[in-house]
Design a protein around this motif. Structure first.
Motif, mmCIF file in Angstrom:
data_model
loop_
_atom_site.group_PDB
_atom_site.id
_atom_site.type_symbol
_atom_site.label_atom_id
_atom_site.label_comp_id
_atom_site.label_asym_id
_atom_site.label_seq_id
_atom_site.Cartn_x
_atom_site.Cartn_y
_atom_site.Cartn_z
ATOM 1 N N ARG A 84 30.159 18.924 -31.462
ATOM 2 C CA ARG A 84 31.595 18.998 -31.787
ATOM 3 C C ARG A 84 32.305 17.735 -31.269
ATOM 4 N NH1 ARG A 84 34.653 21.368 -35.640
ATOM 5 N NH2 ARG A 84 36.792 21.457 -34.948
ATOM 6 N N LYS A 85 31.929 17.319 -30.067
ATOM 7 C CA LYS A 85 32.569 16.121 -29.485
ATOM 8 C C LYS A 85 32.219 14.885 -30.327
ATOM 9 C CE LYS A 85 33.016 13.539 -25.181
ATOM 10 N NZ LYS A 85 32.643 13.411 -23.782
ATOM 11 N N GLN A 86 30.956 14.805 -30.762
ATOM 12 C CA GLN A 86 30.550 13.676 -31.607
ATOM 13 C C GLN A 86 31.326 13.675 -32.933
ATOM 14 O OE1 GLN A 86 28.220 11.200 -30.963
ATOM 15 N NE2 GLN A 86 28.270 11.998 -28.894
ATOM 16 N N ALA A 87 31.488 14.881 -33.505
ATOM 17 C CA ALA A 87 32.218 14.984 -34.780
ATOM 18 C C ALA A 87 33.659 14.512 -34.595
ATOM 19 C CB ALA A 87 32.181 16.423 -35.287
ATOM 20 N N LEU A 88 34.263 14.936 -33.492
ATOM 21 C CA LEU A 88 35.647 14.513 -33.217
ATOM 22 C C LEU A 88 35.709 13.003 -32.999
ATOM 23 C CD1 LEU A 88 36.545 17.455 -30.835
ATOM 24 C CD2 LEU A 88 37.825 16.884 -32.919
ATOM 25 N N ALA A 89 34.721 12.473 -32.232
ATOM 26 C CA ALA A 89 34.748 11.038 -31.903
ATOM 27 C C ALA A 89 34.573 10.185 -33.159
ATOM 28 C CB ALA A 89 33.654 10.722 -30.885
ATOM 29 N N ARG A 90 33.647 10.597 -34.023
ATOM 30 C CA ARG A 90 33.458 9.730 -35.200
ATOM 31 C C ARG A 90 34.569 9.888 -36.225
ATOM 32 N NH1 ARG A 90 27.902 10.101 -38.052
ATOM 33 N NH2 ARG A 90 27.446 9.065 -36.125
ATOM 34 N N THR A 91 35.184 11.067 -36.276
ATOM 35 C CA THR A 91 36.336 11.220 -37.169
ATOM 36 C C THR A 91 37.496 10.363 -36.647
ATOM 37 O OG1 THR A 91 35.623 13.490 -37.576
ATOM 38 C CG2 THR A 91 37.798 12.884 -38.389
ATOM 39 N N ARG A 92 37.662 10.375 -35.330
ATOM 40 C CA ARG A 92 38.712 9.546 -34.703
ATOM 41 C C ARG A 92 38.473 8.077 -35.018
ATOM 42 N NH1 ARG A 92 38.390 6.683 -30.051
ATOM 43 N NH2 ARG A 92 40.278 6.349 -28.794
ATOM 44 N N GLU A 93 37.180 7.664 -34.979
ATOM 45 C CA GLU A 93 36.875 6.248 -35.189
ATOM 46 C C GLU A 93 36.961 5.857 -36.672
ATOM 47 O OE1 GLU A 93 33.122 5.046 -33.563
ATOM 48 O OE2 GLU A 93 33.271 3.055 -34.512
ATOM 49 N N HIS A 94 36.300 6.678 -37.547
ATOM 50 C CA HIS A 94 36.193 6.279 -38.955
ATOM 51 C C HIS A 94 37.353 6.760 -39.810
ATOM 52 C CE1 HIS A 94 32.224 4.820 -38.159
ATOM 53 N NE2 HIS A 94 31.735 6.010 -37.913
ATOM 54 N N ARG A 95 37.887 7.967 -39.511
ATOM 55 C CA ARG A 95 38.912 8.540 -40.380
ATOM 56 C C ARG A 95 40.036 9.191 -39.571
ATOM 57 N NH1 ARG A 95 37.640 9.737 -45.662
ATOM 58 N NH2 ARG A 95 39.862 10.260 -45.756
ATOM 59 N N PRO A 96 40.818 8.354 -38.846
ATOM 60 C CA PRO A 96 41.914 8.943 -38.064
ATOM 61 C C PRO A 96 42.894 9.734 -38.935
ATOM 62 C CG PRO A 96 42.028 6.515 -38.116
ATOM 63 C CD PRO A 96 40.715 6.909 -38.694
ATOM 64 N N ASP A 97 42.976 9.411 -40.220
ATOM 65 C CA ASP A 97 43.862 10.164 -41.119
ATOM 66 C C ASP A 97 43.409 11.622 -41.225
ATOM 67 O OD1 ASP A 97 41.559 8.998 -42.467
ATOM 68 O OD2 ASP A 97 42.378 9.783 -44.328
ATOM 69 N N LEU A 98 42.079 11.843 -41.241
ATOM 70 C CA LEU A 98 41.569 13.226 -41.297
ATOM 71 C C LEU A 98 41.858 13.954 -39.989
ATOM 72 C CD1 LEU A 98 38.002 12.875 -42.894
ATOM 73 C CD2 LEU A 98 40.123 13.580 -44.008
ATOM 74 N N LEU A 99 41.645 13.240 -38.888
ATOM 75 C CA LEU A 99 41.838 13.864 -37.580
ATOM 76 C C LEU A 99 43.282 14.336 -37.418
ATOM 77 C CD1 LEU A 99 40.322 14.539 -34.990
ATOM 78 C CD2 LEU A 99 41.074 12.347 -34.068
ATOM 79 N N ALA A 100 44.202 13.544 -37.939
ATOM 80 C CA ALA A 100 45.622 13.896 -37.808
ATOM 81 C C ALA A 100 45.941 15.204 -38.536
ATOM 82 C CB ALA A 100 46.474 12.758 -38.365
ATOM 83 N N ARG A 101 45.173 15.523 -39.569
ATOM 84 C CA ARG A 101 45.441 16.743 -40.357
ATOM 85 C C ARG A 101 44.525 17.907 -39.986
ATOM 86 N NH1 ARG A 101 45.157 13.046 -44.831
ATOM 87 N NH2 ARG A 101 43.172 13.912 -45.482
ATOM 88 N N ALA A 102 43.483 17.642 -39.189
ATOM 89 C CA ALA A 102 42.453 18.665 -38.959
ATOM 90 C C ALA A 102 42.988 19.814 -38.111
ATOM 91 C CB ALA A 102 41.253 18.032 -38.272
ATOM 92 N N PRO A 103 42.562 21.055 -38.425
ATOM 93 C CA PRO A 103 42.951 22.191 -37.579
ATOM 94 C C PRO A 103 42.120 22.155 -36.290
ATOM 95 C CG PRO A 103 41.528 22.933 -39.392
ATOM 96 C CD PRO A 103 41.660 21.440 -39.524
ATOM 97 N N LEU A 104 42.770 21.826 -35.167
ATOM 98 C CA LEU A 104 42.038 21.647 -33.904
ATOM 99 C C LEU A 104 42.334 22.799 -32.947
ATOM 100 C CD1 LEU A 104 42.602 17.824 -33.278
ATOM 101 C CD2 LEU A 104 40.654 18.937 -34.396
ATOM 102 N N SER A 105 41.293 23.255 -32.256
ATOM 103 C CA SER A 105 41.459 24.320 -31.258
ATOM 104 C C SER A 105 41.840 23.678 -29.914
ATOM 105 C CB SER A 105 40.146 25.085 -31.106
ATOM 106 O OG SER A 105 39.171 24.203 -30.584
ATOM 107 N N ALA A 106 42.160 24.530 -28.941
ATOM 108 C CA ALA A 106 42.462 24.022 -27.592
ATOM 109 C C ALA A 106 41.232 23.304 -27.036
ATOM 110 C CB ALA A 106 42.869 25.184 -26.693
ATOM 111 N N ALA A 107 40.021 23.866 -27.312
ATOM 112 C CA ALA A 107 38.781 23.242 -26.827
ATOM 113 C C ALA A 107 38.606 21.861 -27.464
ATOM 114 C CB ALA A 107 37.593 24.138 -27.158
#
Ligand code: SAM
Length: 247
Positions: free
Chosen positions: A205-228
């Motif tokens: 999960r951390k890797q998925a978040l890290a690579r989305t942050r790096e490659h597609r910050p636009d997706l990360l901004a819209r993603a439904p994120l939990s507290a974890a």
């Protein structure tokens, strides 16, 4: 699921539909992919499907009367999505693929040349683009839609498509590894060899978040994120600023 594809070039689909997962699913009766040649609906001696644009200009325009006969014959009275492939449509996403995969049947219409007579638009219930660029025809676009939708039809993939897959849950997928364990000095991340399933899931999960942050910050901004997830992101930010300080 049934796909009806209207095209001027039905044989273009032979390769993509005749190999691998899609072919197997069709052979197993999970997919019924039918192709229709729009030219069969032309009525003049030369089987014309296009003509010069009114007002002049480059290229040829597909004829509304021929298209209307083709769509009318294939669709009849059925209430099904009739989708025009066009660079002017809504941009295709995994979410649209998932919506279409709920349908028992969809109809895809491929344009060609300079496009189609505007009066044909009333024939379609939807318009889809596969991206902000222009192809020579709708065939490749229709293949992309068939492939992305078909793999979401239950039974087509050996295992259910995981929620972690890129674009399914709003993030990109974590990195994957297989044998050999070492290649050109690169080892497998030790966590994946630990056998701790919960820890592996957290690491992924951390890797998925890290690579989305790096490659597609636009997706990360819209993603439904939990507290974890937010805690993991804070860790990622900390890791990144430590690396920056060190370099
Ligand atoms: N003149 C049109 C325009 O500027 O909007 C483009 C026509 S294009 C050369 C010919 C056909 O290719 C279109 O009718 C459509 O079916 C297909 N096509 C081209 N780009 C596409 C895309 N990005 N997504 C889906 N279909 C596309």
């Amino acid at each position: 699921m049934r796909f009806d594809i209207l095209t001027l070039f039905p044989t273009m689909f032979d390769g993509p539909l005749g190999e691998s997962i899609i072919k197997r699913a069709a052979d197993d009766g999970l997919l019924d992919i039918r192709r229709y040649n729009i030219r069969d609906y032309a009525t003049d001696r030369h089987k014309s499907v296009d003509d010069a644009p009114y007002g002049g200009g480059a290229g040829m325009v597909m004829k509304v009367d021929v298209l209307a006969r083709a769509v009318g014959d294939v669709v009849g009275d059925a209430v099904v999505p009739v989708i025009l492939m066009t660079p002017q449509g809504r941009v295709f996403t995994q979410q649209i693929a998932a919506e279409l995969a709920q349908q028992p049947r969809i109809v895809l219409v491929c344009g060609h040349y300079e496009g189609i007579d505007e009066r044909a638009m009333s024939l379609f219930s939807d318009q889809i683009s596969i991206g902000d660029y222009v192809l020579t025809g709708g065939e490749l676009a229709a293949m992309v839609v068939v492939d992305a939708v078909a793999r979401l039809v239950p039974g087509v993939l050996a295992e259910a498509s995981p929620q972690e897959e890129s674009h399914s849950g709003g993030l990109l997928e974590y990195p994957q590894y297989t044998r050999p364990p070492a290649w050109q000095g690169q080892a497998i991340p030790p966590m994946l060899l630990s056998g701790h399933h919960a820890e592996i899931a957290r690491w992924r999960r951390k890797q998925a978040l890290a690579r989305t942050r790096e490659h597609r910050p636009d997706l990360l901004a819209r993603a439904p994120l939990s507290a974890a997830d937010r805690k993991l992101l804070a860790e990622i930010e900390r890791d990144a600023s430590t690396t920056e300080t060190e370099t």
